[in-house]
Structure formats: structure tokens, C-alpha cells
Design a protein around this motif. Structure first.
Motif, PDB file in Angstrom:
ATOM      1  N   LEU A  84       0.830  -1.204   0.000  1.00  0.00           N
ATOM      2  CA  LEU A  84       0.000   0.000   0.000  1.00  0.00           C
ATOM      3  C   LEU A  84       0.861   1.250   0.000  1.00  0.00           C
ATOM      4  CD1 LEU A  84      -2.755  -1.053   2.562  1.00  0.00           C
ATOM      5  CD2 LEU A  84      -3.005  -0.855   0.086  1.00  0.00           C
ATOM      6  N   ALA A  85       1.865   1.271   0.867  1.00  0.00           N
ATOM      7  CA  ALA A  85       2.753   2.432   0.910  1.00  0.00           C
ATOM      8  C   ALA A  85       3.593   2.531  -0.357  1.00  0.00           C
ATOM      9  CB  ALA A  85       3.655   2.350   2.140  1.00  0.00           C
ATOM     10  N   GLY A  86       4.122   1.401  -0.803  1.00  0.00           N
ATOM     11  CA  GLY A  86       5.010   1.413  -1.956  1.00  0.00           C
ATOM     12  C   GLY A  86       4.314   1.738  -3.252  1.00  0.00           C
ATOM     13  N   GLY A  87       3.057   1.330  -3.387  1.00  0.00           N
ATOM     14  CA  GLY A  87       2.350   1.545  -4.638  1.00  0.00           C
ATOM     15  C   GLY A  87       1.641   2.876  -4.744  1.00  0.00           C
ATOM     16  N   TRP A  88       1.235   3.441  -3.612  1.00  0.00           N
ATOM     17  CA  TRP A  88       0.352   4.607  -3.679  1.00  0.00           C
ATOM     18  C   TRP A  88       0.957   5.906  -3.166  1.00  0.00           C
ATOM     19  CZ3 TRP A  88      -1.738  -0.202  -3.922  1.00  0.00           C
ATOM     20  CH2 TRP A  88      -2.814  -0.397  -4.795  1.00  0.00           C
ATOM     21  N   GLU A 146       6.082  10.075  -4.874  1.00  0.00           N
ATOM     22  CA  GLU A 146       7.472   9.656  -5.050  1.00  0.00           C
ATOM     23  C   GLU A 146       8.348  10.013  -3.864  1.00  0.00           C
ATOM     24  OE1 GLU A 146      10.501   7.711  -7.259  1.00  0.00           O
ATOM     25  OE2 GLU A 146       8.315   7.763  -7.434  1.00  0.00           O
ATOM     26  N   ALA A 147       8.249  11.246  -3.388  1.00  0.00           N
ATOM     27  CA  ALA A 147       9.113  11.672  -2.286  1.00  0.00           C
ATOM     28  C   ALA A 147       8.851  10.843  -1.031  1.00  0.00           C
ATOM     29  CB  ALA A 147       8.912  13.160  -2.001  1.00  0.00           C
ATOM     30  N   GLY A 148       7.577  10.538  -0.762  1.00  0.00           N
ATOM     31  CA  GLY A 148       7.253   9.747   0.413  1.00  0.00           C
ATOM     32  C   GLY A 148       7.721   8.308   0.293  1.00  0.00           C
ATOM     33  N   ALA A 149       7.523   7.715  -0.886  1.00  0.00           N
ATOM     34  CA  ALA A 149       7.967   6.338  -1.096  1.00  0.00           C
ATOM     35  C   ALA A 149       9.475   6.222  -0.942  1.00  0.00           C
ATOM     36  CB  ALA A 149       7.529   5.858  -2.477  1.00  0.00           C
ATOM     37  N   GLY A 155      13.837   4.163   0.490  1.00  0.00           N
ATOM     38  CA  GLY A 155      15.188   4.510   0.085  1.00  0.00           C
ATOM     39  C   GLY A 155      15.254   4.957  -1.355  1.00  0.00           C
ATOM     40  N   PRO A 156      16.452   5.287  -1.842  1.00  0.00           N
ATOM     41  CA  PRO A 156      16.618   5.808  -3.200  1.00  0.00           C
ATOM     42  C   PRO A 156      16.337   4.761  -4.256  1.00  0.00           C
ATOM     43  CG  PRO A 156      18.749   5.369  -2.198  1.00  0.00           C
ATOM     44  CD  PRO A 156      17.724   5.195  -1.114  1.00  0.00           C
ATOM     45  N   ALA A 157      16.241   5.221  -5.490  1.00  0.00           N
ATOM     46  CA  ALA A 157      16.001   4.315  -6.614  1.00  0.00           C
ATOM     47  C   ALA A 157      17.074   3.240  -6.666  1.00  0.00           C
ATOM     48  CB  ALA A 157      15.972   5.100  -7.923  1.00  0.00           C
ATOM     49  N   VAL A 158      16.646   2.034  -7.062  1.00  0.00           N
ATOM     50  CA  VAL A 158      17.560   0.896  -7.099  1.00  0.00           C
ATOM     51  C   VAL A 158      17.445   0.216  -8.452  1.00  0.00           C
ATOM     52  CG1 VAL A 158      17.405   0.485  -4.628  1.00  0.00           C
ATOM     53  CG2 VAL A 158      15.799  -0.650  -6.168  1.00  0.00           C
ATOM     54  N   PRO A 159      18.475  -0.556  -8.837  1.00  0.00           N
ATOM     55  CA  PRO A 159      18.355  -1.342 -10.070  1.00  0.00           C
ATOM     56  C   PRO A 159      17.225  -2.355  -9.944  1.00  0.00           C
ATOM     57  CG  PRO A 159      20.631  -1.275  -9.295  1.00  0.00           C
ATOM     58  CD  PRO A 159      19.779  -0.719  -8.195  1.00  0.00           C
ATOM     59  N   ALA A 160      16.575  -2.662 -11.040  1.00  0.00           N
ATOM     60  CA  ALA A 160      15.491  -3.639 -11.022  1.00  0.00           C
ATOM     61  C   ALA A 160      16.016  -4.996 -10.583  1.00  0.00           C
ATOM     62  CB  ALA A 160      14.849  -3.750 -12.402  1.00  0.00           C
ATOM     63  N   ALA A 161      15.257  -5.665  -9.721  1.00  0.00           N
ATOM     64  CA  ALA A 161      15.653  -6.996  -9.254  1.00  0.00           C
ATOM     65  C   ALA A 161      15.413  -8.011 -10.359  1.00  0.00           C
ATOM     66  CB  ALA A 161      14.842  -7.379  -8.008  1.00  0.00           C
ATOM     67  N   GLY A 162      16.243  -9.033 -10.406  1.00  0.00           N
ATOM     68  CA  GLY A 162      16.066 -10.104 -11.381  1.00  0.00           C
ATOM     69  C   GLY A 162      14.831 -10.910 -11.067  1.00  0.00           C
ATOM     70  N   PRO A 163      14.345 -11.713 -12.010  1.00  0.00           N
ATOM     71  CA  PRO A 163      13.096 -12.436 -11.811  1.00  0.00           C
ATOM     72  C   PRO A 163      13.127 -13.442 -10.681  1.00  0.00           C
ATOM     73  CG  PRO A 163      14.240 -13.185 -13.799  1.00  0.00           C
ATOM     74  CD  PRO A 163      14.943 -11.958 -13.333  1.00  0.00           C
ATOM     75  N   ALA A 164      14.307 -13.924 -10.327  1.00  0.00           N
ATOM     76  CA  ALA A 164      14.371 -14.910  -9.252  1.00  0.00           C
ATOM     77  C   ALA A 164      14.929 -14.323  -7.965  1.00  0.00           C
ATOM     78  CB  ALA A 164      15.237 -16.099  -9.686  1.00  0.00           C
ATOM     79  N   ALA A 165      15.111 -12.985  -7.955  1.00  0.00           N
ATOM     80  CA  ALA A 165      15.695 -12.376  -6.760  1.00  0.00           C
ATOM     81  C   ALA A 165      14.704 -12.412  -5.614  1.00  0.00           C
ATOM     82  CB  ALA A 165      16.083 -10.924  -7.044  1.00  0.00           C
ATOM     83  N   ALA A 216       2.630  15.962   3.519  1.00  0.00           N
ATOM     84  CA  ALA A 216       1.771  15.513   2.420  1.00  0.00           C
ATOM     85  C   ALA A 216       2.408  14.389   1.621  1.00  0.00           C
ATOM     86  CB  ALA A 216       1.445  16.697   1.507  1.00  0.00           C
ATOM     87  N   GLU A 217       3.715  14.359   1.540  1.00  0.00           N
ATOM     88  CA  GLU A 217       4.381  13.323   0.757  1.00  0.00           C
ATOM     89  C   GLU A 217       4.211  11.939   1.352  1.00  0.00           C
ATOM     90  OE1 GLU A 217       8.956  13.499   2.457  1.00  0.00           O
ATOM     91  OE2 GLU A 217       8.255  15.082   1.126  1.00  0.00           O
ATOM     92  N   LEU A 218       3.779  11.857   2.612  1.00  0.00           N
ATOM     93  CA  LEU A 218       3.542  10.572   3.264  1.00  0.00           C
ATOM     94  C   LEU A 218       2.047  10.274   3.366  1.00  0.00           C
ATOM     95  CD1 LEU A 218       6.239  10.586   6.107  1.00  0.00           C
ATOM     96  CD2 LEU A 218       6.243   9.255   3.983  1.00  0.00           C
ATOM     97  N   THR A 219       1.251  10.835   2.465  1.00  0.00           N
ATOM     98  CA  THR A 219      -0.183  10.591   2.460  1.00  0.00           C
ATOM     99  C   THR A 219      -0.677  10.375   1.036  1.00  0.00           C
ATOM    100  OG1 THR A 219      -0.867  12.911   2.189  1.00  0.00           O
ATOM    101  CG2 THR A 219      -0.439  12.149   4.441  1.00  0.00           C
TER     102      THR A 219
END
Length: 422
Positions: A91-95, A98-101, A106-116, A243-246
Motif C-alpha cells: 500500500l505504501a510502496g504503490g500509492w 514519489e518523495a514519500g515512497a 530509500g533511493p532508486a535501485v536497479p530492477a531486481a532479477g526475476p528470481a531475486a 503531504a508526501e507521506l499521504t
């Protein structure tokens, strides 16, 4: 089925002995023990609904059902902790904006592999947080410069003992400042516990996230069922929430792809039903084992030799399978729409909510019907059947599983029939 699903199921099964022992200890501690939480973290089970761009490894809804069902077959408290952690993080991660998430995950990260998998999958070695809480609008939020001053008390915050952040909600009716919202869609018809369900009419609601350190955690979890879930209350007294956390409940997700296009309540409707199905499957197996060496009277036939037990056991098996099938069918149909780029229709959302209620109430009925075959032995705290009964009846009380979902579906059917008349 994905490789990630297979690896998660294998990991869960390899820790079966630990999770079963954790369930016993959780009953006394009233929360999951730390070593079991650490294992859930190591397996990555708290982030199966967290967007990949935030470091999560999201699973398709039916595969998530597989994971929660497998955990619940082993231990309900462990499964509940993983289920709620995954849902709240999602819920927090999807909605959240950007600043709140980024503030939480944490900061942007490389995409995880399919089996990570695991708490640092795709995150450059940093640990991901765990969130707990609930979305019933139990508080108030006074709009102020840059956010809200939030007051209130929120109950049933499962997993709060091992959480890093908390989420809650308050009714936003009459609040002029919409900067905190994520899109302004009306949230009518949402329930209030880790998601939404049709027909409760709370009105426009704002969801917020706060660090647990800013809340007062209230140790009041003394209950008859789900004792090991650590579902304590928390309160806030004028806490400033930027507001960034709502975001507004009912608004479209801002990241995460197909899974998050499910919207509410579908996004959280693959949580309690598979947990109860796993619990019911275990209850069937446990009563089958008990029946083989239990007689109601000295010298009488064992329960396993009685025709009435054969009838009830066979009926229980098919009822649980039917409940599982109808729930998964509804989840799969909604996800097919989301994967095709469309939000699930009202009819699909209603199919999910009613299937969810049906699945859980069926499991509760099955466990209740089988419990009587345990006789007086099943009353002992050392007997697994009493725990299964207490847990499934407690799960049945979840606000998302209200019969109001049936009422909403019935109204929809009547209105649809009326619209088709010449």
C-alpha cells in the motif's frame, strides 16, 4: 508459475520446523518471535507486494495466494505476519507520492532479477522496511501547511512489534486541502483494514505513514484468537505528517505495474482467504490423524471408523477446494484485466469481495464442523484443533469480510437486471 514462487515455497518448507515452533511461542508472546521475523525477512516474504522499483519482488496475485496458503498450513501466526507486512508495504510502496515512497524505501535501485528474493534483493545491500497498521478511519487530520496534524488511535495493527513504519487513515470529509491526496478519486465503498471492501461508505479517506518511533504503541493484544499476531493499537497526538507521506484511498497507484492496477479492494483480497484455506487444510489433516487413535468411549470404535466422520471429512475436503477455486478464479480474472491495462470492473471487484467472504466463512464452518470429532481432547491448549478453531473464527471477524459485500453484490445484480428490462 514463476521461479520466484518455487523458490519461496521451497524456502518456506525448509523452515517448517522453525515456523511451527514459532507459532507455539507466539501464543505466549502474543507476537511472532524475533527469530521467525528474521527468517521472514531473509526469505523476502514481507516485500511480495512492494514495487520492484523500490526493491520489492512482487508476485502475481494467485502466486501470492500459494505462498500465504503454504505458510498458513504450517503456522497461522507466521502467515499472518507475512501477509500483513506484504500488504502494508504494498500500500505504501504503490500509492505514496514519489518523495514519500523514497523516504520510506530509500533511493532508486536497479530492477531486481526475476528470481531475486530476500530483504536486500535489488537494493544494493540495504535492508527494506516493514510496515504495519490498518486503514479504518479512526483518527482526524487537520490540514496545515505542507501536510496534516494527525490525532487518533488505530487498532488491530498486526506485526507492529517488528515494524519500522506504521500506516493509518482518517476521514477527509470537509478537508479543503487536497494536496495530500494521490488523485482525488472518491473512496466510498472501502472498508478500512489493510484495503477496502464494498458497501461500508466511510467517504473520502486519507491514508498516512509515520515512523513507528513517532507513535505510542499500546500493548493491549489480549484476545481469544490470532493471539500470536501482535495486533496492538497505536495512537498519535497531533503528529505532523507531511503531504508526501499521504494519499487518498481509492486513487490510482502511482507505480508498480499490473499488480497495482488491481486497485481496491482487489489488491488486498488475496490475503486472508488463502490464509484461511491453508489453515483449514491443516485442520483437516490434523483431525484425520487424531481420528485414527481416538474413540469417544472406551472400547468403542475410533472416530476414523465411523461413517459419520467419513461423510464429514469428505464433505470438508470438497468444500475447501470449492472455496479455494471460486476465490482464485475471481482473483485471476481481475488480474487478467489489470495485465491487459484495464482496472478491474465493478463486477470483477464484487466477484472478488464476495468470493473472499465465501472462502473464509466456508473455512470457518469446516473447522467448526470437524472440531466436534476431537471430543474433549480438542479443548486442551496443547491440541492443534482448538488453535485452528480460535484462529479461523478470529480471521472471520476481519472487517473486509463483512456480509455487506454480499449486500453490495446483490444490489448490483438487481440493478443490472433492472437495466436490462425493456
Amino acid at each position: 508459475m514463476s521461479l520466484l514462487r518455487e523458490e519461496l515455497l521451497a524456502g518456506i518448507r525448509s523452515h517448517r520446523e522453525q515456523f511451527e515452533a514459532a507459532g507455539d511461542r507466539a501464543e505466549e508472546l502474543r507476537t511472532l518471535p524475533n527469530d521467525a521475523v528474521a527468517t521472514l525477512r531473509a526469505l523476502g516474504l514481507f516485500w511480495l507486494k512492494t514495487p520492484a522499483e523500490l526493491g520489492g519482488t512482487p508476485l502475481p496475485p494467485v502466486e501470492f495466494c500459494d505462498v500465504i496458503e503454504e505458510l498458513a498450513y504450517i503456522d497461522t501466526s507466521t502467515a499472518w505476519a507475512a501477509m500483513i507486512g506484504a500488504g502494508c508495504n504494498g500500500l505504501a510502496g504503490g500509492w505514496l507520492p514519489e518523495a514519500g515512497a523514497r523516504r520510506i524505501f530509500g533511493p532508486a535501485v536497479p530492477a531486481a532479477g526475476p528470481a531475486a528474493a530476500g530483504p536486500t534483493a535489488g537494493t544494493g545491500g540495504r535492508a527494506l522496511p516493514v510496515l504495519a497498521g490498518q486503514l479504518a478511519p479512526r483518527g482526524t487530520g487537520a490540514a496545515t501547511a505542507g501536510g496534516y496534524l494527525v490525532h487518533g488511535r488505530w487498532g488491530f495493527s498486526s506485526g507492529i512489534v517488528h515494524a519500522d513504519w506504521l500506516i493509518g487513515a482518517f476521514k477527509a470529509d470537509g478537508v479543503a486541502d487536497r494536496a495530500a491526496g494521490g488523485g482525488g478519486a472518491d473512496a466510498d465503498g472501502t472498508d478500512g483494514t489493510d484495503g477496502g471492501a464494498a458497501g461500508t461508505g466511510f467517504g473520502r479517506m486519507v491514508v498516512f505513514a509515520v515512523p513507528k518511533a513517532e507513535a505510542e504503541v499500546i500493548d493491549n493484544w489480549h484476545v481469544a484468537g490470532l493471539q500470536g499476531t501482535g495486533s496492538l493499537d497505536f495512537s498519535l497526538d497531533g503528529t505532523f505528517v507531511p503531504a508526501e507521506l499521504t494519499y487518498e484511498l481509492g486513487s490510482p497507484a502511482v507505480r508498480g505495474g499490473d499488480l497495482f492496477r488491481l486497485g481496491m479492494p482487489a489488491f488486498v483480497s488475496n490475503e486472508v482467504p488463502p490464509l484461511c484455506i491453508g489453515l483449514a487444510r491443516r485442520a483437516i489433516d490434523d483431525i484425520t490423524e487424531l481420528a485414527a487413535h481416538t474413540a469417544r468411549f472406551p472400547g468403542g470404535p475410533t472416530v476414523s471408523e465411523r461413517a459419520v466422520f467419513h461423510h464429514e471429512l469428505g464433505r470438508a475436503e470438497v468444500r475447501v477446494r470449492a472455496a479455494r477455486a471460486v476465490h482464485r478464479e475471481a482473483m485471476a480474472a481481475a488480474f487478467a484485466s489489470a495485465a491487459a491495462g484495464r482496472a478491474p470492473s465493478e463486477e470483477q471487484q464484487l466477484a472478488i469481495t464476495t468470493a473472499s467472504v465465501y472462502a473464509v466463512e466456508t473455512c470457518a464452518d469446516v473447522v467448526s464442523d470437524l472440531f466436534k470429532f476431537g471430543g474433549g481432547r480438542a479443548l486442551a491448549l496443547s491440541n492443534p484443533m482448538q488453535r485452528h478453531l480460535r484462529n479461523v473464527l478470529a480471521a472471520r471477524q476481519h472487517v473486509a469480510l463483512s456480509e455487506e459485500n454480499y449486500e453490495a453484490a446483490g444490489r448490483y445484480l438487481l440493478e443490472s437486471a433492472k437495466a436490462r428490462r425493456p
